[in-house]
Write an enzyme that holds these catalytic residues in place. Structure first.
Site, short mmCIF file in Angstrom:
data_model
loop_
_atom_site.label_atom_id
_atom_site.label_comp_id
_atom_site.label_asym_id
_atom_site.label_seq_id
_atom_site.Cartn_x
_atom_site.Cartn_y
_atom_site.Cartn_z
N CYS A 94 0.87 -1.18 0.00
CA CYS A 94 0.00 0.00 0.00
C CYS A 94 0.91 1.23 0.00
CB CYS A 94 -0.96 -0.01 1.19
SG CYS A 94 -0.16 0.15 2.79
N HIS A 95 0.41 2.36 0.41
CA HIS A 95 1.21 3.58 0.39
C HIS A 95 2.32 3.54 1.43
CE1 HIS A 95 2.25 7.78 -0.15
NE2 HIS A 95 2.07 7.98 1.14
#
Length: 188
Positions: free
Chosen positions: A65-66
């Site tokens: 994810c980020h």
């Protein structure tokens, strides 16, 4: 729970090209930039397709994810459903790009965390300015502040979950069904 640093992840992907990289960010974030060969399966879609993911996934799986928070949430969900052999990319795409990991770049849309910062900042600023005319609106600033505090402590963000459902965050990447088909074709 298992995690993997970006350098080791890059080495694993190079040494074992069948490694499955599952990006759990929104479709818009994925379309903006992602690891080559990654499958996009937004976190808010995992529960709806959980049994299929567990049944079809095989081999090495790296969750991305980020920053690592949403991937960790996904890992917990998958492990509870019977898929324990996943690894979270430590630091997410932020760390991946910091070590010059290869990426596919797209439309340059903002990541979800930046959208949350903009929305929260705007709500607080507007409520403070509006309080000059109507003092009770300051409650909105307090609610946003409490929500951000809860998000920081719990690792889940209601504002982020709501923003992820907006149309511009759901477009630009392969459909969930396409991603699930690619998942089922992953080598064992």
């Amino acid at each position: 729970m298992t995690s993997i640093d970006p350098v080791s992840a890059r080495e694993l992907i190079t040494a074992e090209p069948d490694t499955l990289v599952v990006d759990v960010r929104t479709a818009a974030e994925f379309a903006g930039t992602h690891i080559p060969g990654a499958i996009n399966l937004p976190l808010d879609q995992v529960d709806a397709h959980l049994q299929r993911i567990v049944a079809d996934a095989g081999g090495h799986m790296i969750l991305v994810c980020h920053s690592g928070r949403r991937a960790s949430q996904c890992q917990t969900t998958l492990a509870a459903a019977g898929l324990p052999g996943t690894a979270v990319l430590e630091g997410g795409m932020v760390a991946w790009t910091a070590v010059d990991g290869p990426v596919v770049s797209g439309n340059g849309r903002w990541d979800l965390e930046r959208q949350v910062r903009l929305a929260a900042g705007t709500l607080v600023t507007v409520s403070i300015l509006a309080s000059l005319l109507w003092t009770p609106i300051l409650v909105l600033a307090g609610i946003v502040g409490a929500g951000l505090t809860f998000a920081g402590l719990s690792g889940s963000c209601l504002l982020g979950a709501l923003l992820a459902k907006l149309p511009f965050n759901r477009s630009g990447a392969p459909s969930v069904e396409d991603s699930l088909r690619r998942l089922s074709k992953a080598p064992e």
